[in-house]
Structures are given as structure tokens and as C-alpha cells.
Design a protein around this motif. Structure first.
Motif, PDB file in Angstrom:
ATOM      1  N   GLY A   1      22.934 -14.956 -20.325  1.00  0.00           N
ATOM      2  CA  GLY A   1      21.491 -15.001 -20.544  1.00  0.00           C
ATOM      3  C   GLY A   1      20.669 -14.928 -19.270  1.00  0.00           C
ATOM      4  N   ASN A   2      21.296 -15.087 -18.106  1.00  0.00           N
ATOM      5  CA  ASN A   2      20.562 -15.033 -16.836  1.00  0.00           C
ATOM      6  C   ASN A   2      20.260 -13.598 -16.440  1.00  0.00           C
ATOM      7  OD1 ASN A   2      20.857 -17.761 -16.785  1.00  0.00           O
ATOM      8  ND2 ASN A   2      22.133 -17.841 -14.952  1.00  0.00           N
ATOM      9  N   GLY A   3      19.234 -13.434 -15.604  1.00  0.00           N
ATOM     10  CA  GLY A   3      18.902 -12.124 -15.057  1.00  0.00           C
ATOM     11  C   GLY A   3      20.000 -11.641 -14.136  1.00  0.00           C
ATOM     12  N   LEU A   4      20.214 -10.332 -14.116  1.00  0.00           N
ATOM     13  CA  LEU A   4      21.250  -9.731 -13.286  1.00  0.00           C
ATOM     14  C   LEU A   4      20.885  -9.876 -11.812  1.00  0.00           C
ATOM     15  CD1 LEU A   4      23.862  -8.349 -14.102  1.00  0.00           C
ATOM     16  CD2 LEU A   4      22.696  -6.170 -13.877  1.00  0.00           C
ATOM     17  N   THR A   5      21.823 -10.320 -11.019  1.00  0.00           N
ATOM     18  CA  THR A   5      21.614 -10.585  -9.603  1.00  0.00           C
ATOM     19  C   THR A   5      21.245  -9.310  -8.849  1.00  0.00           C
ATOM     20  OG1 THR A   5      23.332 -12.264  -9.821  1.00  0.00           O
ATOM     21  CG2 THR A   5      22.668 -11.684  -7.599  1.00  0.00           C
ATOM     22  N   GLY A   6      20.207  -9.406  -8.005  1.00  0.00           N
ATOM     23  CA  GLY A   6      19.834  -8.300  -7.135  1.00  0.00           C
ATOM     24  C   GLY A   6      18.995  -7.213  -7.777  1.00  0.00           C
ATOM     25  N   ILE A   7      18.508  -7.431  -8.990  1.00  0.00           N
ATOM     26  CA  ILE A   7      17.702  -6.421  -9.679  1.00  0.00           C
ATOM     27  C   ILE A   7      16.298  -6.976  -9.907  1.00  0.00           C
ATOM     28  CG2 ILE A   7      17.489  -4.952 -11.707  1.00  0.00           C
ATOM     29  CD1 ILE A   7      20.017  -4.376 -10.147  1.00  0.00           C
ATOM     30  N   PRO A   8      15.274  -6.356  -9.293  1.00  0.00           N
ATOM     31  CA  PRO A   8      13.906  -6.820  -9.527  1.00  0.00           C
ATOM     32  C   PRO A   8      13.433  -6.440 -10.925  1.00  0.00           C
ATOM     33  CG  PRO A   8      13.880  -4.884  -8.131  1.00  0.00           C
ATOM     34  CD  PRO A   8      15.321  -5.249  -8.351  1.00  0.00           C
ATOM     35  N   ARG A   9      12.533  -7.228 -11.476  1.00  0.00           N
ATOM     36  CA  ARG A   9      11.988  -6.946 -12.807  1.00  0.00           C
ATOM     37  C   ARG A   9      11.050  -5.753 -12.784  1.00  0.00           C
ATOM     38  NH1 ARG A   9      12.611  -8.990 -17.064  1.00  0.00           N
ATOM     39  NH2 ARG A   9      13.146 -10.976 -17.886  1.00  0.00           N
ATOM     40  N   GLU A  10      10.403  -5.511 -11.646  1.00  0.00           N
ATOM     41  CA  GLU A  10       9.511  -4.364 -11.565  1.00  0.00           C
ATOM     42  C   GLU A  10       9.543  -3.730 -10.180  1.00  0.00           C
ATOM     43  OE1 GLU A  10       7.758  -8.053 -10.683  1.00  0.00           O
ATOM     44  OE2 GLU A  10       7.765  -7.438 -12.768  1.00  0.00           O
ATOM     45  N   LYS A  11       9.354  -2.412 -10.185  1.00  0.00           N
ATOM     46  CA  LYS A  11       9.209  -1.622  -8.966  1.00  0.00           C
ATOM     47  C   LYS A  11       8.083  -0.634  -9.225  1.00  0.00           C
ATOM     48  CE  LYS A  11      14.161  -1.161  -8.014  1.00  0.00           C
ATOM     49  NZ  LYS A  11      15.196  -0.126  -7.781  1.00  0.00           N
ATOM     50  N   ILE A  12       7.176  -0.538  -8.276  1.00  0.00           N
ATOM     51  CA  ILE A  12       6.069   0.403  -8.407  1.00  0.00           C
ATOM     52  C   ILE A  12       5.918   1.132  -7.077  1.00  0.00           C
ATOM     53  CG2 ILE A  12       3.592   0.682  -8.822  1.00  0.00           C
ATOM     54  CD1 ILE A  12       3.781  -1.959 -10.465  1.00  0.00           C
ATOM     55  N   ALA A  13       5.860   2.448  -7.150  1.00  0.00           N
ATOM     56  CA  ALA A  13       5.645   3.268  -5.961  1.00  0.00           C
ATOM     57  C   ALA A  13       4.528   4.255  -6.267  1.00  0.00           C
ATOM     58  CB  ALA A  13       6.915   4.011  -5.576  1.00  0.00           C
ATOM     59  N   THR A  14       3.603   4.376  -5.343  1.00  0.00           N
ATOM     60  CA  THR A  14       2.505   5.314  -5.518  1.00  0.00           C
ATOM     61  C   THR A  14       2.157   5.923  -4.168  1.00  0.00           C
ATOM     62  OG1 THR A  14       0.280   5.605  -6.437  1.00  0.00           O
ATOM     63  CG2 THR A  14       0.709   3.554  -5.262  1.00  0.00           C
ATOM     64  N   GLY A  15       1.550   7.079  -4.216  1.00  0.00           N
ATOM     65  CA  GLY A  15       1.171   7.719  -2.968  1.00  0.00           C
ATOM     66  C   GLY A  15       0.457   9.028  -3.203  1.00  0.00           C
ATOM     67  N   PHE A  16       0.041   9.619  -2.108  1.00  0.00           N
ATOM     68  CA  PHE A  16      -0.581  10.935  -2.200  1.00  0.00           C
ATOM     69  C   PHE A  16      -0.297  11.713  -0.924  1.00  0.00           C
ATOM     70  CE2 PHE A  16      -3.858   8.400  -0.184  1.00  0.00           C
ATOM     71  CZ  PHE A  16      -4.348   9.247   0.801  1.00  0.00           C
ATOM     72  N   ARG A  17      -0.452  13.026  -1.039  1.00  0.00           N
ATOM     73  CA  ARG A  17      -0.236  13.937   0.081  1.00  0.00           C
ATOM     74  C   ARG A  17      -1.319  15.002   0.025  1.00  0.00           C
ATOM     75  NH1 ARG A  17       4.773  15.488   2.861  1.00  0.00           N
ATOM     76  NH2 ARG A  17       4.533  17.547   3.782  1.00  0.00           N
ATOM     77  N   VAL A  18      -1.984  15.231   1.159  1.00  0.00           N
ATOM     78  CA  VAL A  18      -2.968  16.295   1.292  1.00  0.00           C
ATOM     79  C   VAL A  18      -2.364  17.342   2.218  1.00  0.00           C
ATOM     80  CG1 VAL A  18      -5.282  16.908   2.087  1.00  0.00           C
ATOM     81  CG2 VAL A  18      -4.892  14.714   0.935  1.00  0.00           C
ATOM     82  N   THR A  19      -2.381  18.611   1.755  1.00  0.00           N
ATOM     83  CA  THR A  19      -1.790  19.704   2.513  1.00  0.00           C
ATOM     84  C   THR A  19      -2.835  20.785   2.743  1.00  0.00           C
ATOM     85  OG1 THR A  19       0.304  19.265   1.379  1.00  0.00           O
ATOM     86  CG2 THR A  19       0.131  21.348   2.545  1.00  0.00           C
ATOM     87  N   HIS A  20      -2.877  21.316   3.964  1.00  0.00           N
ATOM     88  CA  HIS A  20      -3.772  22.426   4.311  1.00  0.00           C
ATOM     89  C   HIS A  20      -2.958  23.714   4.317  1.00  0.00           C
ATOM     90  CE1 HIS A  20      -6.480  24.990   6.623  1.00  0.00           C
ATOM     91  NE2 HIS A  20      -7.442  24.126   6.291  1.00  0.00           N
ATOM     92  N   ASP A  21      -3.587  24.830   3.946  1.00  0.00           N
ATOM     93  CA  ASP A  21      -2.897  26.118   3.906  1.00  0.00           C
ATOM     94  C   ASP A  21      -2.300  26.510   5.256  1.00  0.00           C
ATOM     95  OD1 ASP A  21      -3.455  26.372   1.257  1.00  0.00           O
ATOM     96  OD2 ASP A  21      -4.987  27.947   1.484  1.00  0.00           O
ATOM     97  N   LEU A  22      -2.855  26.027   6.346  1.00  0.00           N
ATOM     98  CA  LEU A  22      -2.332  26.347   7.679  1.00  0.00           C
ATOM     99  C   LEU A  22      -1.039  25.584   7.990  1.00  0.00           C
ATOM    100  CD1 LEU A  22      -5.618  26.505   9.779  1.00  0.00           C
ATOM    101  CD2 LEU A  22      -4.230  28.412   8.923  1.00  0.00           C
ATOM    102  N   GLY A  23      -0.656  24.619   7.151  1.00  0.00           N
ATOM    103  CA  GLY A  23       0.586  23.883   7.354  1.00  0.00           C
ATOM    104  C   GLY A  23       0.423  22.422   7.725  1.00  0.00           C
ATOM    105  N   PHE A  24      -0.788  21.985   7.963  1.00  0.00           N
ATOM    106  CA  PHE A  24      -1.010  20.573   8.295  1.00  0.00           C
ATOM    107  C   PHE A  24      -0.928  19.725   7.024  1.00  0.00           C
ATOM    108  CE2 PHE A  24      -3.216  22.974  11.580  1.00  0.00           C
ATOM    109  CZ  PHE A  24      -2.662  22.402  12.716  1.00  0.00           C
TER     110      PHE A  24
END
Length: 186
Positions: A103-126
Motif C-alpha cells: 500500500g505504500n508509494g513506490l520508492t523514488g517516484i514523484p507523484r508529479e512532474k511538470i516541464a514547460t518551456g518555449f523557444r524563439v527562433t529567427h530565420d537567420l539561425g539565432f
């Protein structure tokens, strides 16, 4: 010779949908993984471990992924994402010596993980990007008497990418990982 292989069944259902001419994509999946004859490491001496069967676990979870990509004017592109996991991984039947951890939670496993992000790219390669990751508390003992703290990390990156030939690209970038200098144990 007394060890049996782990045996498991995995059930999963999911869906993917797209909106706004495929600019927004959403994926959702729910799963259940049931494992019998769980293999665990048992310490028998200094830096000496043996494997043995310890019981049954159940891994239940929900994964959600949202991706968005669109133009910001003629030369800029924005790509953003949110990925999340919500877990309920438990020992169904786990007895270790005189201790019953069923009945216990499994060792080493978090109940939640959230990852977010963004990337801006210019046509010149930046390009420039940032991401954020949240990892929830997780049990670090089978008895669930001790938990690691949750933590959050922010990373930033900027750079330039160019095509040298049709099959070869070069990238130069610089970034900072763990921008807030968060102390954590992964």
C-alpha cells in the motif's frame, strides 16, 4: 536459482488532437502497469547486493503533453510546450523481512512532474529558449517515512545554428542551467 523473472501487464489508452491548423497539439495518455515478482536489491555486505523477488507493484498514471508552434511575424517562430505526469505508483504486495510495505508509494517516484518551456527562433539561425521543471516530493524509503523535497529548476539557452552543407549543421550556444541555484537531490 530462487529468483523468478518479473512479469507484468501494461494497459494504456490515449488520444491526440490538433487545433488551429496543427499549431496546437494535445496528447493525453492514461496507463496501468501491474508487475508481479518485483525484483529488488538486498544488501548482504559492504557494497554487496543480491537480487530477490519481493512482491507486486502497480503503476498508475496520467501523462499530458501540449505543444504550440506559430510564427511571430515574418522571421520569428515561437514553439512552446507543457509536459506533465501524475503518478500513483504503489507497492500492492511487498514484504521485506518482518516489514510489510504493501500500500505504500513506490520508492523514488514523484507523484508529479511538470516541464514547460518555449523557444524563439529567427530565420537567420539565432535562437533563445528557456525551460522550467517541477519535480514533486517522492518517498526515499520503502516505509514512506522519509521523503525528498520537491524542487524547481529553470534553464536558459541562446545560440546560433547554421547549415554548412545539406547534411551538416553547426550550432554554437551558451546557457545557464539551474538559474536560481536550487539545491536538490534528483
Amino acid at each position: 536459482p530462487d529468483i523468478s523473472p518479473e512479469k507484468g501487464w501494461n494497459y494504456e489508452i490515449g488520444t491526440e488532437t490538433k487545433f488551429f491548423n496543427n499549431k496546437l497539439q494535445i496528447q493525453v495518455a492514461a496507463y496501468l502497469l501491474s508487475i508481479q515478482d518485483l525484483l529488488v536489491a538486498e544488501r548482504v555486505g559492504d557494497d554487496q547486493f543480491i537480487g530477490r523477488n519481493a512482491g507486486k507493484t502497480e503503476h498508475k498514471g496520467l501523462e499530458v503533453s501540449i505543444n504550440y508552434k506559430d510564427s511571430l511575424g515574418e522571421k520569428l517562430t515561437l514553439a512552446a510546450y507543457v509536459n506533465s505526469e501524475f503518478n500513483a505508483h504503489t507497492f500492492v504486495d511487498f514484504v521485506d523481512g518482518d516489514s510489510d510495505f504493501s500500500g505504500n508509494g513506490l520508492t523514488g517516484i514523484p507523484r508529479e512532474k511538470i516541464a514547460t518551456g518555449f523557444r524563439v527562433t529567427h530565420d537567420l539561425g539565432f535562437f533563445a529558449s528557456t525551460n522550467y521543471q517541477y519535480i514533486g516530493v517522492q518517498p526515499i524509503t520503502d516505509s514512506n517515512s522519509l521523503y525528498s523535497d520537491s524542487y524547481q529548476i529553470v534553464n536558459v539557452l541562446a545560440g546560433y545554428k547554421t547549415n554548412i552543407y545539406n547534411f551538416l549543421t553547426a550550432t554554437i550556444s551558451a546557457g545557464i542551467n539551474n538559474l536560481a541555484d536550487e539545491t536538490y537531490a534528483s
